[in-house]
Scaffold this active site. Structure first.
Site, short mmCIF file in Angstrom:
data_model
loop_
_atom_site.label_atom_id
_atom_site.label_comp_id
_atom_site.label_asym_id
_atom_site.label_seq_id
_atom_site.Cartn_x
_atom_site.Cartn_y
_atom_site.Cartn_z
N LYS A 89 0.81 -1.22 0.00
CA LYS A 89 0.00 0.00 0.00
C LYS A 89 0.85 1.28 0.00
CE LYS A 89 -4.32 -1.52 2.16
NZ LYS A 89 -5.31 -1.15 3.19
N ASP A 126 -10.46 3.48 2.22
CA ASP A 126 -10.75 2.86 3.53
C ASP A 126 -11.50 3.82 4.47
OD1 ASP A 126 -9.75 0.32 3.06
OD2 ASP A 126 -7.73 0.81 3.75
N GLY A 153 -2.09 1.11 10.38
CA GLY A 153 -2.56 1.50 9.04
C GLY A 153 -4.05 1.78 9.00
P1 NAP Z 1 -1.48 -2.62 12.12
O1 NAP Z 1 -1.06 -1.53 11.20
O2 NAP Z 1 -0.56 -3.77 12.33
O3 NAP Z 1 -1.78 -1.95 13.56
C1 NAP Z 1 -2.13 -2.76 14.66
C2 NAP Z 1 -2.53 -1.88 15.85
O4 NAP Z 1 -2.93 -2.74 16.92
C3 NAP Z 1 -1.41 -0.99 16.38
O5 NAP Z 1 -1.97 0.22 16.84
C4 NAP Z 1 -0.87 -1.84 17.53
O6 NAP Z 1 -0.24 -1.08 18.55
C5 NAP Z 1 -2.14 -2.45 18.07
N1 NAP Z 1 -1.88 -3.68 18.81
C6 NAP Z 1 -1.50 -4.87 18.29
N2 NAP Z 1 -1.32 -5.78 19.29
C7 NAP Z 1 -1.56 -5.12 20.45
C8 NAP Z 1 -1.55 -5.50 21.81
N3 NAP Z 1 -1.23 -6.76 22.19
N4 NAP Z 1 -1.87 -4.58 22.74
C9 NAP Z 1 -2.18 -3.31 22.39
N5 NAP Z 1 -2.22 -2.88 21.10
C10 NAP Z 1 -1.91 -3.78 20.14
O7 NAP Z 1 -2.86 -3.26 11.67
P2 NAP Z 1 -4.05 -2.56 10.88
O8 NAP Z 1 -3.84 -2.72 9.43
O9 NAP Z 1 -4.26 -1.19 11.42
O10 NAP Z 1 -5.28 -3.53 11.25
C11 NAP Z 1 -5.82 -3.56 12.57
C12 NAP Z 1 -7.07 -4.44 12.58
O11 NAP Z 1 -8.08 -3.87 11.75
C13 NAP Z 1 -6.83 -5.86 12.04
O12 NAP Z 1 -7.55 -6.76 12.84
C14 NAP Z 1 -7.39 -5.82 10.64
O13 NAP Z 1 -7.87 -7.08 10.21
C15 NAP Z 1 -8.54 -4.84 10.83
N6 NAP Z 1 -8.92 -4.14 9.59
C16 NAP Z 1 -10.22 -4.18 9.21
C17 NAP Z 1 -10.62 -3.50 8.08
C18 NAP Z 1 -12.05 -3.52 7.66
O14 NAP Z 1 -12.35 -3.22 6.50
N7 NAP Z 1 -12.96 -3.84 8.57
C19 NAP Z 1 -9.67 -2.76 7.33
C20 NAP Z 1 -8.34 -2.74 7.77
C21 NAP Z 1 -7.97 -3.44 8.91
P3 NAP Z 1 1.32 -0.66 18.45
O15 NAP Z 1 1.39 0.51 17.51
O16 NAP Z 1 1.70 -0.32 19.84
O17 NAP Z 1 2.05 -1.88 17.91
#
Ligand code: NAP
Length: 309
Positions: A89, A126, A153
């Site tokens: 991306k 998004d 992200g």
């Molecule tokens: P990402 O960029 O990897 O970010 C993950 C986030 O979760 C970060 O803020 C991270 O905190 C936090 N996190 C992870 N493990 C943690 C823990 N044990 N304790 C506290 N915070 C924690 O992932 P993303 O792309 O943003 O996606 C996040 C979720 O949204 C995923 O489940 C994904 O499947 C979902 N999603 C859904 C859609 C939809 O269309 N519904 C679209 C995109 C994503 P740190 O910064 O401290 O590591």
């Protein structure tokens, strides 16, 4: 309306078929091909959506050579556009001729449109997809205060969407507070009328209670609660939600997460993030085809796929 199975069987490629697809690695698990192909079939459009598995770096030199070849390949092959998913991306951005404000502010492209003159428009649907799903559930973010959990992200898209839709305040709460601060700083120049602030989630529950007291909307954009870690949630059990609140969980697997259950216990409206997935696709569909997407067909296709998993 047709079932996804019928759509797959009914689709016939012609000499005039317009091709769009998905650049990413891996892409074999993606629900986007059946979702978009069901939409094309519903409207009788001679379009087809295919997966484009693109390795991050075939040379191991740290370059984005394969991504570059894939992006320019869209133009060379007369492909009309593409979605982009992890891990590309950000990597596709330098190859775009034009970037929308959404793509610039979010810092990622999830949709490419090949223009008539062969130039490339990079957009990010998004944030608008998230807002479209909120509105689909009767929730208008204008004038509201939001608490966003996470700063990865997806949080970038969520904060952009909320601020663009007229939220008056957004608090970003994240384990790594520097990422929340960076996100707040990146969004503020685009939205001077929205108070975007950052806080850590690693202190006592006192700041969570205070942030929750202020919040009309709470959005989980962390990965906590997602299968197989369904017992986790980015919240404290002893901090209750209120009936006037809305909790939106980007996690859609499982469809009812632990934080959604906790929000419902407090009487809040809890929304699963599957609709965001559908709406970001619907908006991309409209960018490519200039036709209103059959969002309900897209939703049913996605729900059928998840129900059969
Ligand atoms: P990402 O960029 O990897 O970010 C993950 C986030 O979760 C970060 O803020 C991270 O905190 C936090 N996190 C992870 N493990 C943690 C823990 N044990 N304790 C506290 N915070 C924690 O992932 P993303 O792309 O943003 O996606 C996040 C979720 O949204 C995923 O489940 C994904 O499947 C979902 N999603 C859904 C859609 C939809 O269309 N519904 C679209 C995109 C994503 P740190 O910064 O401290 O590591």
């Amino acid at each position: 309306m047709q079932t996804p199975e019928k759509n797959i069987i009914a689709k016939t490629i012609t000499g005039k078929t317009n091709i769009v697809g998905l650049i990413g690695w891996p892409v074999s698990h993606s629900i986007s091909p059946p979702m978009h192909n069901a939409a094309f079939a519903e409207l009788g459009l001679d379009w087809c959506y295919v997966p484009f598995p693109v390795r991050g770096d075939s040379t191991n030199t740290g370059s984005n050579e394969m991504v570059e070849k894939a992006v320019y390949g869209l133009v060379g092959l007369g492909i009309r556009g593409s979605n982009v998913t992890v891990p590309h991306k950000q990597a596709v951005m330098p190859f775009m001729d034009h970037l929308t404000d959404a793509a610039k502010a979010i810092g990622a492209v999830n949709t490419i449109r090949v223009e008539e003159d062969g130039t490339l428009l990079g957009d990010n649907t998004d944030g608008r997809g998230f807002i479209a799903d909120l509105r689909d559930h009767g929730v208008d973010p204008a004038g509201k205060r939001a608490l966003v959990l996470g700063a990865g992200g997806s949080a970038r898209a969520v904060v952009f969407g909320l601020a663009e839709a007229g939220c008056k305040a957004v608090t970003i709460r994240n384990r790594t507070v520097s990422k929340a601060e960076e996100l707040a700083a990146a969004m503020t120049p685009y939205f001077p009328n929205c108070a975007i602030t950052a806080q850590t989630n690693s202190d006592s529950t006192a700041t969570l209670v205070a942030a929750n007291n202020e919040a009309d909307l709470v959005i989980n954009s962390t990965s906590l609660g997602m299968t197989p870690h369904v017992e986790t949630m980015p919240w404290h059990e002893d901090v209750a939600f209120r009936p006037d609140q809305v909790l939106y969980d980007l996690v859609y697997n499982p469809p009812v997460t632990r934080i959604m259950q906790h929000a419902q216990t407090g009487g809040a409206q809890a929304i699963c993030g599957l609709g965001m997935l559908v709406w970001q696709g619907a908006i991309a569909f409209e960018l490519w085809t200039h036709q209103e997407a059959p969002a309900e067909v897209m939703r049913q296709t996605v729900e059928t796929i998840f129900a059969n998993k």
